[in-house]
Design a protein around this motif. Sequence first.
Motif, PDB file in Angstrom:
ATOM      1  N   ARG A  48      47.696   6.948  46.914  1.00  0.00           N
ATOM      2  CA  ARG A  48      46.743   7.213  45.836  1.00  0.00           C
ATOM      3  C   ARG A  48      46.589   6.114  44.792  1.00  0.00           C
ATOM      4  NH1 ARG A  48      46.658  13.470  44.777  1.00  0.00           N
ATOM      5  NH2 ARG A  48      47.103  14.197  46.871  1.00  0.00           N
ATOM      6  N   GLN A  59      44.709   3.704  44.489  1.00  0.00           N
ATOM      7  CA  GLN A  59      43.321   3.350  44.198  1.00  0.00           C
ATOM      8  C   GLN A  59      42.639   4.360  43.280  1.00  0.00           C
ATOM      9  OE1 GLN A  59      42.104   3.135  48.290  1.00  0.00           O
ATOM     10  NE2 GLN A  59      42.092   0.914  48.241  1.00  0.00           N
ATOM     11  N   GLN A  60      43.266   5.513  43.093  1.00  0.00           N
ATOM     12  CA  GLN A  60      42.687   6.548  42.248  1.00  0.00           C
ATOM     13  C   GLN A  60      43.025   6.361  40.773  1.00  0.00           C
ATOM     14  OE1 GLN A  60      44.062  10.241  43.905  1.00  0.00           O
ATOM     15  NE2 GLN A  60      42.960   9.936  45.819  1.00  0.00           N
ATOM     16  N   GLY A 114      39.145   0.703  42.916  1.00  0.00           N
ATOM     17  CA  GLY A 114      38.900   1.763  41.945  1.00  0.00           C
ATOM     18  C   GLY A 114      38.544   1.302  40.549  1.00  0.00           C
TER      19      GLY A 114
END
Length: 143
Positions: free
Chosen positions: A34, A36-37, A98
């Motif tokens: 996760r 990139q979130q 992101g």
Amino acid sequence: MLRFWRLFAGDSERDEEGTSTEILSRFRRLLEERYQQHLRVSDYANLLGMTPDRLHALCSRELKRSPSELIQQRVVKEAAARLEAGTVAVKQIAFALGFKDTAYFSRFFRKHTGEAPGVWRQRVAARARAGRSRPTLNFADWP
């Protein structure tokens, strides 16, 4: 209820180390899935079923770095790998990681590496042409 929990949970340091290693491994897996979130430390702590303070204490004690430092290092590592790998525009790398603003991505990358993304890419390419090894970002001290 607390006495019951303590009875079965055990309080030896060895059990705590195993638990710490397991939690840090789970944190690393979540981070890999996760990063990139751009989740906050509190989001990761919630996913791990603990408080942000406990996650911070665990990372600081075991890895000598805060969870936010680890999160940022993971993003920087991926950015560096993508910059080194090819000719994809910095803007595309920023969006893929992101970031909604290329300028913010450039500031973020420069803060952590000391160089702008374009300069990093040029230096890595020059080192490769000269036959020298590329700079490395170490992420190997995880459990």
